[in-house]
Design a protein around this motif. Sequence first.
Motif, PDB file in Angstrom:
ATOM      1  N   VAL A   1      -8.225 -10.832   6.786  1.00 54.52           N
ATOM      2  CA  VAL A   1      -7.806 -10.275   5.499  1.00 54.52           C
ATOM      3  C   VAL A   1      -8.084 -11.274   4.389  1.00 54.52           C
ATOM      4  CG1 VAL A   1      -5.895  -9.321   4.164  1.00 54.52           C
ATOM      5  CG2 VAL A   1      -5.966  -8.982   6.643  1.00 54.52           C
ATOM      6  N   ALA A   2      -8.803 -10.828   3.353  1.00 51.40           N
ATOM      7  CA  ALA A   2      -9.074 -11.631   2.165  1.00 51.40           C
ATOM      8  C   ALA A   2      -8.407 -10.986   0.955  1.00 51.40           C
ATOM      9  CB  ALA A   2     -10.586 -11.732   1.938  1.00 51.40           C
ATOM     10  N   PRO A   3      -8.232 -11.745  -0.127  1.00 57.61           N
ATOM     11  CA  PRO A   3      -7.583 -11.180  -1.309  1.00 57.61           C
ATOM     12  C   PRO A   3      -8.325  -9.990  -1.905  1.00 57.61           C
ATOM     13  CG  PRO A   3      -7.706 -13.578  -1.461  1.00 57.61           C
ATOM     14  CD  PRO A   3      -8.540 -13.178  -0.286  1.00 57.61           C
ATOM     15  N   THR A   4      -9.635  -9.916  -1.667  1.00 57.31           N
ATOM     16  CA  THR A   4     -10.441  -8.840  -2.240  1.00 57.31           C
ATOM     17  C   THR A   4     -10.419  -7.553  -1.417  1.00 57.31           C
ATOM     18  OG1 THR A   4     -12.362  -9.806  -1.119  1.00 57.31           O
ATOM     19  CG2 THR A   4     -12.010 -10.426  -3.422  1.00 57.31           C
ATOM     20  N   ASP A   5      -9.793  -7.565  -0.258  1.00 58.77           N
ATOM     21  CA  ASP A   5      -9.726  -6.371   0.580  1.00 58.77           C
ATOM     22  C   ASP A   5      -8.705  -5.378   0.012  1.00 58.77           C
ATOM     23  OD1 ASP A   5     -11.639  -7.318   2.423  1.00 58.77           O
ATOM     24  OD2 ASP A   5     -10.114  -8.481   3.462  1.00 58.77           O
ATOM     25  N   ASP A   6      -8.778  -4.152   0.482  1.00 58.26           N
ATOM     26  CA  ASP A   6      -7.855  -3.108   0.021  1.00 58.26           C
ATOM     27  C   ASP A   6      -6.523  -3.288   0.751  1.00 58.26           C
ATOM     28  OD1 ASP A   6      -6.503  -0.883  -0.810  1.00 58.26           O
ATOM     29  OD2 ASP A   6      -8.080   0.556  -0.292  1.00 58.26           O
ATOM     30  N   LEU A   7      -5.670  -4.097   0.175  1.00 59.07           N
ATOM     31  CA  LEU A   7      -4.433  -4.476   0.844  1.00 59.07           C
ATOM     32  C   LEU A   7      -3.477  -3.302   1.008  1.00 59.07           C
ATOM     33  CD1 LEU A   7      -3.867  -7.899  -0.954  1.00 59.07           C
ATOM     34  CD2 LEU A   7      -5.088  -7.456   1.189  1.00 59.07           C
TER      35      LEU A   7
ATOM     36  N   VAL B   1     -14.116  -3.289   9.830  1.00 49.50           N
ATOM     37  CA  VAL B   1     -13.011  -2.562   9.186  1.00 49.50           C
ATOM     38  C   VAL B   1     -13.260  -2.434   7.691  1.00 49.50           C
ATOM     39  CG1 VAL B   1     -10.563  -2.674   8.565  1.00 49.50           C
ATOM     40  CG2 VAL B   1     -11.268  -3.100  10.909  1.00 49.50           C
ATOM     41  N   TRP B   2     -13.360  -3.577   7.003  1.00 45.73           N
ATOM     42  CA  TRP B   2     -13.408  -3.546   5.542  1.00 45.73           C
ATOM     43  C   TRP B   2     -14.733  -3.028   5.007  1.00 45.73           C
ATOM     44  CZ3 TRP B   2      -8.751  -3.446   4.145  1.00 45.73           C
ATOM     45  CH2 TRP B   2      -7.774  -4.257   4.724  1.00 45.73           C
TER      46      TRP B   2
END
Length: 214
Positions: free
Chosen positions: A27-33, A196-197
């Motif tokens: 998970v990165a900050p730019t992913d759709d959290l 996934v992303w």
Amino acid sequence: MPSVSSSSSASSSSVSLAVVPRLFCLVAPTDDLALLPALAEVGVDGFQVRAKQATDREVLALTRLVIGAVRPFGAMVVVDDRVDLALAAGADGVHLGADDLPVALARRIAPDLVVGATCRTPADVRRAAADGASYAGFGPVWATSSKSGLPAPLGPASLTRATGPLPLVAIGGVEAGRAGEAVAAGAHGVAVIGAVWGARDPVASAKELVAAVG
């Protein structure tokens, strides 16, 4: 929080396979959290916070957000590289690369954390096990564009050669069609980013991956 042996001579016999996720989603900050709860609900049981360009406070905030989103579904959260931030955020574990804090030192500092170690050879896996790692992130098994500077793909046969000392989490170019192949070759689970992303429907793709690692 899952517990593993704090002994510096930990081996696969002292690490419960039930502690180690079968499917890690980085998970990165730019992913759709906003999708995190749905991913955990369909069976993604591990999330690795990876934010190499973020400040400490940003990583801390992101980790806490991920924990709040997925822990109600029983998923584990580990932090890439940083034992201190994993502890500060109340994460379940940390994943350490070759240039990070040594596994043995991380185990002494944080005896109750799950500690993952990046490994590329059977010797790396044996060393990580002796130092107290909980699992080995092994790869790149296939070619990937998610991270630069990686060595040539190791291939699924490399998993078979490395099995034994620790649960192996295959990483690098893993998608649903390859996840089952990795498990058949000896991996305990897989770690993914683009599968996934980068998917048109991340939740549907995650569901396929969960089924593949079974």
